[in-house]
Design an enzyme around this catalytic site. Structure first.
Site, PDB file in Angstrom:
ATOM      1  N   HIS A 136       0.808  -1.220   0.000  1.00  0.00           N
ATOM      2  CA  HIS A 136       0.000   0.000   0.000  1.00  0.00           C
ATOM      3  C   HIS A 136       0.843   1.274   0.000  1.00  0.00           C
ATOM      4  O   HIS A 136       0.349   2.344  -0.344  1.00  0.00           O
ATOM      5  CB  HIS A 136      -0.989   0.000   1.180  1.00  0.00           C
ATOM      6  CG  HIS A 136      -0.385   0.308   2.511  1.00  0.00           C
ATOM      7  ND1 HIS A 136      -0.015  -0.676   3.411  1.00  0.00           N
ATOM      8  CD2 HIS A 136      -0.080   1.488   3.120  1.00  0.00           C
ATOM      9  CE1 HIS A 136       0.462  -0.113   4.499  1.00  0.00           C
ATOM     10  NE2 HIS A 136       0.448   1.192   4.347  1.00  0.00           N
ATOM     11  N   ASP A 187      -0.170  -7.699   1.437  1.00  0.00           N
ATOM     12  CA  ASP A 187       0.313  -6.313   1.490  1.00  0.00           C
ATOM     13  C   ASP A 187       1.840  -6.245   1.539  1.00  0.00           C
ATOM     14  O   ASP A 187       2.415  -5.330   2.119  1.00  0.00           O
ATOM     15  CB  ASP A 187      -0.283  -5.554   2.680  1.00  0.00           C
ATOM     16  CG  ASP A 187      -0.141  -4.040   2.518  1.00  0.00           C
ATOM     17  OD1 ASP A 187      -0.145  -3.555   1.372  1.00  0.00           O
ATOM     18  OD2 ASP A 187      -0.013  -3.340   3.547  1.00  0.00           O
ATOM     19  N   SER A 215       4.870   2.610   7.801  1.00  0.00           N
ATOM     20  CA  SER A 215       4.503   1.432   7.025  1.00  0.00           C
ATOM     21  C   SER A 215       5.657   0.976   6.140  1.00  0.00           C
ATOM     22  O   SER A 215       6.246   1.781   5.405  1.00  0.00           O
ATOM     23  CB  SER A 215       3.284   1.713   6.153  1.00  0.00           C
ATOM     24  OG  SER A 215       2.121   1.837   6.922  1.00  0.00           O
TER      25      SER A 215
END
Length: 342
Positions: free
Chosen positions: A84, A116, A194
């Site tokens: 993402h 992901d 992230s």
């Protein structure tokens, strides 16, 4: 004869001496965190992705910051990150910056939606690969260190503990992550962390920071990371085959089935109830039937349907996997050979 009185200054000096002695033990932990940070920072990458999306018929462009970590995958250096973080950006719209200020563009990118996980390769990157640990050996309460780019502040370091393991069935906004088996940590994780590494105090990567649970959009002490064993398995498949070959069993499970539905079967602490067996699937070839309760898969107790989905999805295809099922109150052994979901 009375004992000489102790002055307030002497009492304070004694307390300062006690404090110094106790601080020395605590300071050793601080020095260890500094060493880990110094050792791993050169392997951490700041990522800036320029993205364009359609909103009510209008194109909107924006930049999103994230993180990555250099690891060895199939003998070569790759940048491991979250899908993402770079989703919606082409390679020439992704800027990678190392801790020493050098900038790169990825030359190859592979991603997997179900986990992901993403990997990127850069020509002539010449950065040290981080050492990868064993996420299976990590325990709740172990100290953790997160390095990333919270709110775009590159190569920031936060410290905490591992709060929980095996977090599944999480609602992570609009990100579709089918195979969930997250670590939970209270090391401060914010937007921009992230894709960055979660580390142990040996300087080894044990997780890939992925998401936060927050009502404010900032850190509230609940962050989630993909265990590194899981992330590296996906990365290896992406590098070798260009996609993640996900294990396929061929059943539909009942998401509402739980411990209360086990009734008098006290010998079964948990399991997953089969609602449907697809014709010609590995499950059908293993003679699984509607109503079977799968209680053990590959030697591990099945906690619920999400747990079994994660276990199957992360099992190498072609593997012959032992299972224990309960059918009509009786215990049976079965063996299944998983195939590729695709």
């Amino acid at each position: 004869m009375s004992a000489p009185s102790v002055s307030i200054d002497d009492q304070r000096d004694a307390l300062f001496a006690e404090l110094a002695e106790e601080f020395n033990a605590f300071d050793r932990l601080g020095r260890l965190v500094r060493k880990v940070s110094h050792l791993v920072k050169p392997s951490v990458i700041h990522i800036e992705a320029h993205k364009t999306e359609t909103n009510n018929g209008k194109y909107e462009s924006y930049d999103e910051a994230g993180s990555g970590v250099v690891v060895k995958v199939s003998g070569s250096d790759w940048i491991l990150t979250n899908r993402h973080v770079i989703l919606g950006a082409s390679p020439n719209e992704i800027l990678l910056r190392s801790a020493d200020g050098r900038q790169f563009r990825p030359t190859r990118i592979y991603t997997d939606e179900g986990t992901d996980v993403a990997v990127m390769q850069v020509t002539n990157m010449d950065l040290p690969a981080a050492r990868v640990g064993d996420s299976e050996s990590v325990g709740i309460g172990d100290f953790t260190i997160a390095i990333g780019s919270p709110f775009g502040l590159s190569h920031s370091v936060t410290f905490g503990i591992l709060s929980a393991k095996g977090r599944r069935d999480l609602s992570l906004g609009d990100k579709k992550i089918d195979l969930q088996d997250f670590f939970q940590t209270d090391a401060a994780i914010n937007p921009g962390n992230s894709g960055g590494p979660l580390l142990n105090l040996r300087g080894e990567v044990i997780g890939l920071n992925t998401a936060i649970a927050s009502s404010s959009g900032g850190s509230e002490g609940i962050g989630f990371a993909i265990p590194i064993n899981m992330a590296m398995r996906v990365a290896d498949e992406l590098v070798r085959y260009g996609r993640y070959r996900r294990g396929y069993l061929g059943v539909v499970l009942d998401p509402d089935f739980g411990p209360n539905d086990l009734g008098s079967m006290d010998q079964i602490p948990s399991g997953a109830l089969v609602k449907t067996v697809h014709r010609g699937s590995p499950a059908a070839k293993a003679n699984l039937q509607r109503g079977d309760i799968i209680v053990r898969f590959n030697g591990a107790q099945v906690e619920n349907d999400d747990h079994l989905v994660a276990q199957v999805g992360m099992t190498p295809i072609g593997s012959n996997i032992p299972m224990i099922i309960y059918r009509d109150g009786k215990r049976y052994r079965a063996e299944v050979e998983l195939t590729d979901l695709n």
